[in-house]
Design an enzyme around this catalytic site. Structure first.
Site, PDB file in Angstrom:
ATOM      1  N   ASP A 209     -21.125  16.305  -0.200  1.00 19.37           N
ATOM      2  CA  ASP A 209     -20.629  15.188  -0.318  1.00 19.37           C
ATOM      3  C   ASP A 209     -21.557  13.845  -0.879  1.00 19.37           C
ATOM      4  O   ASP A 209     -23.139  13.513  -0.849  1.00 19.37           O
ATOM      5  CB  ASP A 209     -19.950  14.501   0.735  1.00 19.37           C
ATOM      6  CG  ASP A 209     -19.467  13.307  -0.104  1.00 19.37           C
ATOM      7  OD1 ASP A 209     -18.167  13.390   0.191  1.00 19.37           O
ATOM      8  OD2 ASP A 209     -20.117  11.845   0.057  1.00 19.37           O
ATOM      9  N   ASN A 217     -18.979   5.116  -9.855  1.00 16.77           N
ATOM     10  CA  ASN A 217     -18.016   4.755 -10.566  1.00 16.77           C
ATOM     11  C   ASN A 217     -17.997   2.904 -10.882  1.00 16.77           C
ATOM     12  O   ASN A 217     -17.471   2.700 -11.985  1.00 16.77           O
ATOM     13  CB  ASN A 217     -16.694   5.551  -9.628  1.00 16.77           C
ATOM     14  CG  ASN A 217     -16.320   6.432  -9.764  1.00 16.77           C
ATOM     15  OD1 ASN A 217     -16.902   7.102 -10.753  1.00 16.77           O
ATOM     16  ND2 ASN A 217     -16.400   8.013  -8.595  1.00 16.77           N
ATOM     17  N   ASP A 226     -17.211  11.528 -13.873  1.00 11.90           N
ATOM     18  CA  ASP A 226     -17.158  12.487 -13.553  1.00 11.90           C
ATOM     19  C   ASP A 226     -18.467  13.299 -14.769  1.00 11.90           C
ATOM     20  O   ASP A 226     -18.196  14.609 -14.362  1.00 11.90           O
ATOM     21  CB  ASP A 226     -15.742  12.281 -15.531  1.00 11.90           C
ATOM     22  CG  ASP A 226     -14.468  12.059 -14.773  1.00 11.90           C
ATOM     23  OD1 ASP A 226     -14.378  11.680 -13.281  1.00 11.90           O
ATOM     24  OD2 ASP A 226     -13.559  11.254 -15.612  1.00 11.90           O
ATOM     25  N   GLU A 252     -15.642  13.615  -4.753  1.00 11.97           N
ATOM     26  CA  GLU A 252     -17.092  14.575  -4.660  1.00 11.97           C
ATOM     27  C   GLU A 252     -17.527  15.088  -3.425  1.00 11.97           C
ATOM     28  O   GLU A 252     -18.912  15.287  -3.413  1.00 11.97           O
ATOM     29  CB  GLU A 252     -18.047  12.716  -4.657  1.00 11.97           C
ATOM     30  CG  GLU A 252     -17.753  12.410  -3.378  1.00 11.97           C
ATOM     31  CD  GLU A 252     -16.597  11.312  -2.992  1.00 11.97           C
ATOM     32  OE1 GLU A 252     -16.764   9.896  -2.496  1.00 11.97           O
ATOM     33  OE2 GLU A 252     -15.938  11.126  -3.654  1.00 11.97           O
TER      34      GLU A 252
END
Length: 336
Positions: A209, A217, A226, A252
């Site tokens: 992760d 973000n 992204d 993620e």
């Protein structure tokens, strides 16, 4: 499958030569042994990993085409009196025209099948006009016409099915690919895990992760987030050994399905991946880290249990400060 084809070809060649003894056909006496040796050699190279499956199939296809075309031409000379049909070798053209659409993409398969049909037409026309005695031409014309026309119909049918098959495969592939990153999605990974579990295979699962991804973000926007996901996915795909699967597990999180690896191999591989991820730059974002959990499956262990252990190890890495690699608890090891 390829090994089975090789076995069938060798057995068929031996049977053909045995049935001809002691008056061997002048073509078969050298062409069939040569084809068999070629197929066995290709199988050996394939088994040792020297060549890819696609190369092996292409060599086998070319060899079969050359033999069938030579046999088609050879049957006209010499031609026994009263012959009204073509030889049994022509039966194998149907197999060739069918299999070519499973070997190559539809357009390439159609082009090669039509090339074979064109060469066959030229061979038959040449012999009917120039080498077959006039009194036998009419007898063979019907058989030759049916051979060529049935081949044309078979190619048309297979071309239609080939396009439909390609569309179905494309749809299935799209259903198993994560649109954003281009790697496998969770469904594809679960199918692969079930397959391995059903075979009672041993393998290694890594669940990782990206640390503090929400902050990326929030600070830099989802477009940058992204970009980070795509970069990590591509990097993982580039660094993993053959026969591995990289999947976006969700958000993620990524799942890696690897061949069974020992502690040292896992340590080397994941430390390399972790360092490469940290060095990647995505616009203003650099220094991305990840937390890894590792679990190796025992023979017959359910895939759900393996993933659960990897997930537990990954959260252990997060609790210990992130940017770390932890092996499942039952192994009692930590990779620093």
């Amino acid at each position: 499958m390829f090994l089975l084809v090789v076995i069938i070809e060798v057995c068929a060649s031996l049977a053909a030569l045995w049935s001809q003894a002691p008056a061997f056909d002048t073509l078969d006496v050298w062409a069939l042994p040569l084809l068999s040796v070629t197929m066995l050699g290709v199988q050996l190279l394939l088994a040792r990993g020297v060549i890819r499956f696609e190369t092996a199939i292409s060599v086998a296809f070319v060899g079969a085409c050359l033999y069938l075309l030579l046999a088609l031409s050879h049957q006209f000379d010499p031609l026994p009196a009263g012959v009204r049909r073509l030889s049994e070798n022509t039966y194998w053209f149907a197999v060739l025209y069918t299999s070519i659409f499973y070997i190559y993409p539809p357009r390439r398969a159609a082009n090669r099948a039509l090339l074979m049909l064109g060469i066959s037409t030229v061979i038959c026309g040449w012999h009917l006009l120039l080498t077959v005695p006039p009194e036998m031409q009419l007898n063979l014309l019907s058989a030759t016409a049916q051979f060529l026309l049935s081949s044309s119909v078979l190619i048309l049918i297979q071309a239609t099915f080939g396009v439909q098959r390609a569309q179905l495969l494309a749809s299935r592939s799209a259903a198993l690919i994560d649109v954003l990153t281009g790697v496998a999605n969770r469904r594809a990974a679960e199918e692969r895990l079930r397959e391995l579990s059903g075979k009672r295979a041993t393998y290694t699962v890594v669940l990782f992760d990206l640390d503090h991804f929400k902050q990326i973000n929030d600070r830099h926007g989802h477009a940058t987030g992204d970009q980070v996901l795509r970069g990590v996915a591509q990097l993982s795909r580039d660094l993993l050994p053959q026969n591995s699967v990289v999947a976006r597990w969700g958000g993620e999180e990524f799942l890696l399905i690897l061949p069974a690896l020992g502690d040292t191999q896992v340590r080397k591989l994941l430390n390399n991946l972790r360092n490469e991820i940290r060095q990647q730059r995505h616009g203003e974002v650099v220094g991305v880290t990840a937390s890894f959990g590792v679990a190796s499956a025992a023979a017959g262990e359910s895939s759900d249990a393996v993933v659960a252990r990897a997930d537990e190890a990954m959260y252990s890495a997060k609790k210990q400060g992130r940017n770390d690699i932890r092996l499942a608890e039952w192994r009692r090891n930590t990779v620093n």
